[in-house]
Scaffold this active site. Structure first.
Site, PDB file in Angstrom:
ATOM      1  N   LYS C  79       0.802  -1.128  -0.088  1.00  0.00           N
ATOM      2  CA  LYS C  79      -0.211   0.101  -0.033  1.00  0.00           C
ATOM      3  C   LYS C  79       0.999   1.122   0.099  1.00  0.00           C
ATOM      4  O   LYS C  79       1.829   1.258   0.865  1.00  0.00           O
ATOM      5  CB  LYS C  79      -1.062   0.045   1.273  1.00  0.00           C
ATOM      6  CG  LYS C  79      -1.939   1.041   1.295  1.00  0.00           C
ATOM      7  CD  LYS C  79      -2.739   0.854   2.578  1.00  0.00           C
ATOM      8  CE  LYS C  79      -4.032   1.876   2.636  1.00  0.00           C
ATOM      9  NZ  LYS C  79      -4.832   1.746   3.819  1.00  0.00           N
ATOM     10  N   SER C 158      -9.898   1.712   2.851  1.00  0.00           N
ATOM     11  CA  SER C 158      -8.810   2.910   1.892  1.00  0.00           C
ATOM     12  C   SER C 158      -7.942   1.752   1.057  1.00  0.00           C
ATOM     13  O   SER C 158      -7.430   2.121   0.332  1.00  0.00           O
ATOM     14  CB  SER C 158      -8.029   3.543   2.628  1.00  0.00           C
ATOM     15  OG  SER C 158      -7.193   2.987   3.695  1.00  0.00           O
ATOM     16  N   SER C 182     -10.258  -0.503   6.911  1.00  0.00           N
ATOM     17  CA  SER C 182      -9.551  -0.066   5.573  1.00  0.00           C
ATOM     18  C   SER C 182      -8.851  -1.574   5.053  1.00  0.00           C
ATOM     19  O   SER C 182      -8.482  -1.492   4.069  1.00  0.00           O
ATOM     20  CB  SER C 182      -8.636   0.894   5.681  1.00  0.00           C
ATOM     21  OG  SER C 182      -9.087   2.179   5.727  1.00  0.00           O
TER      22      SER C 182
END
Lengths: 95, 491, 491
Positions: C79, C158, C182
């Site tokens: 990420k 997210s 997330s």
């Protein structure tokens, strides 16, 4: 509690975020909706409850007082948008 | 003596509280492993944490905590076993995180006190409100470029102790005495070098005025006053300013002002558009600092003797006056110097050194001479051992007190040993009774008139003879012997 | 579509071990898929050259018979919230324009040390603030699950890019972060496994902070076993993170195949929301029956403050974020938009650099911390947080693991729920309570809805008991036998 136009301007300044006038009213509505929604917490009886600042129960860890980072100037200055010599440069500050 | 400002509407009392930022003596910063050494090139002692690079996290320096505890104990204060680091949020170019990690609601040290020894022998107790730990900010340099300010983060993250006094101070002199005493304590403890010029000790001064007996009036904060003299000056001029504001029917507003050294005045800081709202909240990157009482006790037990204890001991052990003891303990190095002169191993047949003689030589002669040339005790060319040897020459009657002063002056300039100087210059005292009698005889013979005066009952003239004889011997004759012989011959 | 991209991490590791395949082949296969599926917008930065370099090194280690890590040669995605040495790190924000850290986050370093090969940095909601991956400056990420209506759906957020990279077989695993859901919610939307460990299990050092007291890194994989393997590589005490837990890291797969016989599963009463679709409610009941069929017992538990977890979260997280994001000020890295004064530069930079959702949250956070509102909002939320944590504590006195749905709906079309921030926030209603309490939780793909979109079930465990959580998840995975794959993969 409802935020006024001035309140939103003041918060934006505290947070140093420029908000266009056109946008400010929409933002005010959104913020008021969110604040109105989180205010449901007032329904919870929290008398005598200690605020929880961390879920970690352990003690604060620490380090010894020995220099472990030497001359990182190149590293910390590498991404600077404006740099003069070994200084960061910013628009002039008047005190 | 109380300090009052004479106004049109009567006397005004000044009420002062000090917030002292003292840089903690440590190798590394409060939350990073970057060095704290003074004088590095710009941005050369900045870790990724100090520059607030994304994802960086603080880890506390254990030694800084220890230093804060020591200082708390030295200020006779409560050590809080539970303290919390909070974020003080504001934007400034030299504050990379956009917040300062500080302690707010739960400081590591609570209430304490400092005892002041004022000039007139009076003591005053000044309360300490709290001591908390916090990060220092970086430095903005405004005069290198017409359009830009330059930022140096070397100081960013250095550990400071903010020591807050209660508003117990009533005069510029007391403020000065408070700072001197605080500095002495910090230096004894080794927790702050107390060097105001290098910025390792800075003071913000809260000043208000009132008619004696009144409630407190609005206070003004004078920021970053960086010498003792300026602190005293700032209080004086700010108090006078406030008196004239009140007396002209105005109202003093709560604000932050800066002391302008050149003009000798305070001026309002450029007005911030909005009042500060620091939005303190506990730093979620750190947990509360919990201390074990055993740990605090173990630190307390290693503390050195502090000024007040040392003073009491000097008075008791050495019979010094309170004044002399104060002069000595005001500076750890001075006290240590005195003690090393006292703590010698007597050679055979020698008496212990007389503390009153030692304190006189140390405070009057040595400190006086150092003061005159603006030097510090650490810069003295005369070591404690050398000064002790000089005093022994006097007490052993090898040189006279007057000669000793001359020898001292040479030692002060050159750092040479007293005995070498005495030997080289032939300054050894004349104690041979025969030699002295011969000189006395000669002088008496040359001055029959004065001899007659003495014999006629004018005893003052004896003093004149002593002077003549000392002159004739370049001050080397033992004055006691000279007196004795003179009196014998003149009777 | 290569067979190599259909492997699980454990399978690939076996093949690498037996030298059936090389890491280079495996990595090339994934790079090809990554490039083929660029329209999904899963990656902000692809690092194929770096990946090949590291893959070759891994192969060299194996051929030389050197020690290899548990994930040696396994291509994964990271990420873009983790700082990676020399590789652009954006947090999905304009404000980090051009930012190349010269340090590596502990998590990505741990994975490197375990031999994992980074393919690139995945897209995410700006600063991890979002539940649909629509707030990224680099554009929305598309869910690879496309059903009959042919609408592009959100992957959740997210960690949307990470979820998509795993679901669409662009990487064998990915690292996400979870602040309020997330990892788990996008895992549910994309039909993969997503694990949020106990707060403190994985270091936060070098990870761009959103909300410090909630942020936790975790693995996103296609199997529970893979999640255990990845977590093993990531977890561990990190002295650079003061909130990192000083606890032993267990063998996460120790009890993976022990089954759930005799275990007590908690079913919280308060998770039955009106907004939850009938299909999801049924799946939840199904999950319960599955576990019972394997010998576990299900028991209703009460978590009375659950309904307040979301508003509690939406005070605490923005408050911390408002402070954490203060460092993005245009001085030391990233975007700068000039202005005539320092404040103007700040306001311009942050006004342009932050997107609408981030700005909203900073504003909310600033407000709830400001003078006069702090107690009413922030302190109140912290007290409610304490009550939520207590609810779980009480429930875990009776049960081993708690079962809930992961999200109230399946993935929705891009553009939906954009009008009202609160509607978007409600996506996290089932995941936020565990975040607020710091507990480990995992989402397991458990079925498809009537449209053919994946739905996840959510298990919450006791603090630091990921072993039991993974064991239960493994059993549930076996029972659900979810083997559908997104249309994108089958094409």
């Amino acid at each position: 509690m409802s935020l006024s136009h001035d309140d939103v301007e003041k918060i934006a300044h505290l947070a140093r975020i420029k908000i266009d006038d056109a946008e400010l009213e929409t933002l005010r509505t959104e913020l008021n909706n969110i604040i109105g929604w989180v205010e449901q917490l007032s329904k919870v009886d929290t008398d005598g409850i200690e605020p929880m600042t961390s879920v970690v129960g352990t003690n604060l860890g620490h380090r010894n007082d020995s220099v472990s980072e030497v001359n990182l100037s190149d590293k910390i200055l590498a991404n600077a948008p404006d740099r003069v010599g070994d200084f960061y440069a910013v628009p002039k500050v008047v005190e | 003596m109380s300090y009052l400002i004479n106004g049109k509407t009567g006397n005004w009392e000044v009420v002062v509280g000090l917030e002292v930022h003292a840089q903690v003596v440590s190798n590394t910063k409060l939350f990073s492993g970057a060095s704290t050494e003074f004088g590095a090139k710009p941005n050369h002692q900045v870790s990724l944490i100090d520059a607030a690079m994304p994802g960086m996290l603080p880890v506390i320096n254990k030694y800084c905590v220890e230093q804060a505890i020591k200082t708390g104990v030295g200020l006779n204060a409560t050590i809080n076993l539970y303290s919390v680091f909070e974020r003080k949020n504001y934007f400034y170019a030299d504050l990379p995180q956009g917040y300062q990690i500080s302690q707010y609601k739960h400081p590591i040290v609570g209430e304490g006190k400092i005892e002041l020894d004022l000039e007139d022998g009076v003591t005053r107790e000044i309360g300490i409100e709290r001591l908390h730990m916090e990060q220092d900010a970086g430095k903005s340099i405004h005069d290198h470029d017409p359009k830009r300010s330059f930022i140096d983060l070397n100081r960013s993250g250095v550990c400071l102790m903010e020591i807050v006094s209660k508003p117990d101070i009533r005069s510029p002199e007391e403020a000065g005495a408070f700072l001197r005493k605080l500095r002495a304590i910090l230096r004894y403890l080794g927790t702050c070098d107390g060097n105001m010029e290098e910025g390792s000790m800075r003071a913000d001064v809260n000043v208000s005025v009132r008619h004696p007996g009144e409630n407190l009036r609005t206070r003004v904060e004078v920021k970053n006053v960086n010498s003792m003299r300026f602190v005293m000056q700032a209080i004086e001029v700010e108090a006078e300013r406030q008196v004239s504001v009140w007396e002209s029917g105005g109202e003093v507003i709560q604000e932050t002002r800066l002391f302008d050294v050149n003009k000798g005045k305070t001026r309002a800081m450029r007005k911030k558009e909005f009042a500060h709202d620091y939005r303190y909240f506990p730093d979620p990157d750190l947990l509360p600092l919990k201390l074990e009482i055993e740990y605090v006790n173990s630190i307390t037990s290693t503390l050195p003797e502090l000024p007040d204890e040392k003073k009491a001991r000097f008075v008791k052990e050495h019979g010094l006056s309170s004044y002399d003891a104060n002069v000595l303990v005001s500076d750890k190095q001075k006290a240590e110097y005195f003690e090393s002169v006292m703590q010698y191993t007597p050679k055979q047949n020698q008496r212990d050194r007389d503390p009153k003689v030692v304190v006189n030589w140390v405070t009057t002669n040595l400190f006086g001479a150092l003061n005159a040339v603006g030097k510090d005790i650490s810069e003295s060319k005369i070591s404690a051992e050398q000064l002790g040897d000089l005093l022994d020459l006097v007490s052993d009657d090898l040189i006279s007190g007057r000669i000793a002063k001359d020898v001292f002056d040479i030692m002060f300039e050159t750092g040479r040993d007293a005995s070498d100087i005495v030997k080289e210059k032939g300054l050894t005292q004349i104690t041979d009774i025969g030699k002295i009698e011969a000189i006395v005889d000669k002088v008496l013979l040359e001055n029959p008139d004065q001899v007659n005066q003495v014999r006629g009952g004018n005893n003052k003239a004896i003093g004149w003879f002593v002077g003549q004889i000392m002159q004739a011997t370049d001050g080397k004759a033992n004055p006691q012997l000279v007196n004795k012989v003179l009196r014998e011959k003149l009777n | 579509m290569s067979e190599l991209t259909r492997l699980s991490i454990s399978e690939a590791a076996c093949h690498l071990e037996s030298k059936n395949i090389s890491s280079e082949e495996l990595t090339i296969a994934h790079i090809e898929e990554m490039e083929r599926c660029r329209d999904l917008n899963a990656f902000i930065t692809e690092t194929p050259e770096l990946a090949l370099q590291r893959a070759k090194k891994s192969d060299a280690r194996r051929s030389k018979g050197e020690n290899v890590g548990a994930m040696d040669g396994i291509p994964i995605a990271i990420k873009d919230l983790f700082c990676t040495d020399g590789v652009l790190t954006t947090a999905g924000s304009h404000i980090l324009d051009g930012f190349k850290p010269n340090y590596e986050s502990t998590i990505s370093q741990n994975l490197r040390d375990a031999g994992a090969v980074m393919l690139g940095k995945t897209n995410l909601d700006e600063f991890a603030m979002g539940s649909a991956n629509v707030t990224s400056y680099y554009g929305p990420v598309k869910n690879p699950w496309v059903v009959n209506d042919l609408k592009d759906r959100v992957p959740g957020g997210s960690s949307g890019g990470s979820a998509v990279s795993v679901a669409a077989r662009l990487s064998l695993g990915a690292v996400g972060t979870d602040t309020g859901g997330s990892i788990r919610q996008p895992a549910s939307f994309c039909g993969i496994v997503g694990l949020k460990p106990t707060y403190g299990r994985c270091s936060r050092w070098g990870t761009v902070a959103f909300a410090s007291s909630l942020d936790q890194a975790g693995p996103m994989t296609r199997s529970v076993e893979d999640a255990a393997i990845m977590l093993q590589a990531m977890a561990g005490y990190d002295p650079k993170d003061s909130t990192s837990a000083r606890v032993e890291t267990p063998k996460f797969n120790a009890e993976l195949v022990s089954g759930v016989k005799g275990m007590m599963i908690g079913i919280p009463e308060e998770y039955t929301l009106d907004s939850t679709s009938e299909e999801i409610r049924k799946l939840w009941e199904q999950g319960c029956q599955w576990l019972e069929s394997a010998g576990a017992s299900c028991k209703r538990v009460s978590l009375p403050h659950t309904e307040f977890a979301l508003p509690c979260y939406y005070i605490i997280a923005p408050a911390e974020a408002s402070s954490n994001l203060a460092r993005y000020d245009g001085v030391r890295y990233g975007l700068r938009v000039d202005g005539d004064s320092l404040d103007e530069m700040y306001e311009n930079t942050r006004g342009e650099g932050f997107g609408a959702e981030v700005r909203r949250r900073i504003m909310i956070g600033t407000y709830v911390l400001s003078a006069g509102y702090y107690d009413a909002y922030y302190v109140k939320a912290q007290k409610v947080r304490a009550l939520i944590a207590k609810d779980f504590e009480a429930a875990f006195a009776d049960v081993d693991v708690i079962l809930t749905p992961t999200a109230p709906t399946a993935a929705f079309p891009i553009g939906d729920r954009m009008g009202d921030p609160i509607t978007m926030y409600l996506n996290d209603v089932f995941t936020v309570p565990a975040s607020v309490a710091g507990l480990p939780a995992i989402s397991i793909p458990a079925g498809l809805d009537s449209l053919g979109l994946p739905l996840g079930l959510h298990l919450i465990g006791r603090a630091f008991d990921e072993v039991t959580l993974l064991r239960t998840a493994k059993a549930l995975e076996n029972l659900a036998d979810f083997n559908a794959s997104p249309s994108k993969v089958d094409s």
